[in-house]
Design an enzyme around this catalytic site. Structure first.
Site, short mmCIF file in Angstrom:
data_model
loop_
_atom_site.label_atom_id
_atom_site.label_comp_id
_atom_site.label_asym_id
_atom_site.label_seq_id
_atom_site.Cartn_x
_atom_site.Cartn_y
_atom_site.Cartn_z
N ARG A 33 0.83 -1.22 0.00
CA ARG A 33 0.00 0.00 0.00
C ARG A 33 0.86 1.26 0.00
O ARG A 33 0.47 2.28 -0.59
CB ARG A 33 -0.95 0.00 1.20
CG ARG A 33 -1.99 1.14 1.17
CD ARG A 33 -3.00 0.97 2.30
NE ARG A 33 -4.10 1.94 2.19
CZ ARG A 33 -4.24 3.01 2.97
NH1 ARG A 33 -3.35 3.27 3.91
NH2 ARG A 33 -5.29 3.82 2.82
N ILE A 59 -7.12 7.51 -1.31
CA ILE A 59 -7.04 6.05 -1.29
C ILE A 59 -7.86 5.62 -0.07
O ILE A 59 -7.68 6.15 1.03
CB ILE A 59 -5.58 5.55 -1.21
CG1 ILE A 59 -5.52 4.02 -1.18
CG2 ILE A 59 -4.83 6.15 -0.04
CD1 ILE A 59 -4.09 3.47 -1.27
N SER A 60 -8.80 4.72 -0.25
CA SER A 60 -9.71 4.33 0.83
C SER A 60 -8.94 3.67 1.97
O SER A 60 -7.88 3.08 1.78
CB SER A 60 -10.77 3.36 0.30
OG SER A 60 -11.61 3.99 -0.64
N GLN A 61 -9.52 3.75 3.17
CA GLN A 61 -8.90 3.11 4.32
C GLN A 61 -8.84 1.60 4.08
O GLN A 61 -9.73 1.02 3.44
CB GLN A 61 -9.66 3.42 5.60
CG GLN A 61 -11.02 2.76 5.70
CD GLN A 61 -11.75 3.07 6.99
OE1 GLN A 61 -12.72 3.82 6.98
NE2 GLN A 61 -11.29 2.51 8.09
#
Length: 218
Positions: A33, A59-61
């Site tokens: 990530r 960017i999503s959790q």
């Protein structure tokens, strides 16, 4: 920074929060990530939070990525459409689980960055398309699963139409401030809808979702 240890801690947190699909956990353990976030955000790469990636997008959790991918109930042979490529992270996670991923991004700068990163990391079963994701990709349909990584006021009709028999569609639907994560499943000629949880996402921009004219002013 020891990203490997940070990534293991992230996986432990996902398990604690209820993620059970081993394939999802394994995929997220494999995908770096930190490579998908700006350099000045990398110390937070494995914290359970959304992070800015430019162009007003995030960017999503990790938990939300895991929850949505798990909700798709994927099979190894599945062909998946993602709407809202963003950094390319969710597509990379999906690519570790399924046969083929098509991901669409309307912001050219983000799409080009995602292409370069996906190629550099050696993910060969992802194709990034630049365009209006709310239109889907009719030339490549139908899809076994569709993941929408931004919030729409409704489920775009083209996405419903491009869902294969027994296909699953996961999408945040609602207003500007809050949405509900829905899962739709095609059963014959009907779509069965389930409400999964309350969420908050950036808006899905396109002809079948929010537009500059439709999107509420700040």
């Amino acid at each position: 920074m020891d990203f490997a240890n940070e990534r293991r801690a992230m996986i432990d947190l996902l398990v604690q929060r209820g993620i059970r699909d081993r394939r999802v956990l394994d995929a997220m353990a494999q995908v770096p990530r930190h490579a998908f976030v700006p350099e000045n955000e990398r110390s937070f790469a494995y914290s359970d939070q959304a992070l800015p990636i430019g162009e007003g997008q995030t960017i999503s959790q990790p938990y939300m990525v895991a929850l949505m991918v798990e909700a798709l109930q994927l099979a190894p042979t599945d062909r998946v459409l993602e709407v809202g490529a963003g950094s390319g992270y969710a597509a990379a996670v999906l690519s570790r689980i399924v046969a083929k991923v098509h991901t669409v991004e309307c912001r050219e700068a983000l799409a080009e960055r995602a292409v370069a990163l996906i190629q550099a990391l050696g993910y060969t079963n992802i194709t990034v398309h630049i365009g209006d994701g709310t239109q889907g990709l009719p030339d490549y349909a139908p899809f076994d699963a569709i993941l929408v990584s931004a919030a729409s006021p409704w489920v775009p009709a083209p996405l419903r139409e491009q869902l294969a028999s027994s296909g699953r569609l996961v999408i945040p639907v609602g207003g500007r401030q809050a949405q509900i994560l829905l899962r739709l499943r095609r059963e014959g000629d009907t779509l069965r809808t389930e409400r999964l949880c309350d969420v908050r996402f950036v808006p899905l921009i396109g002809g079948h979702a929010w537009t500059a004219e439709r999107y509420p002013e700040r």
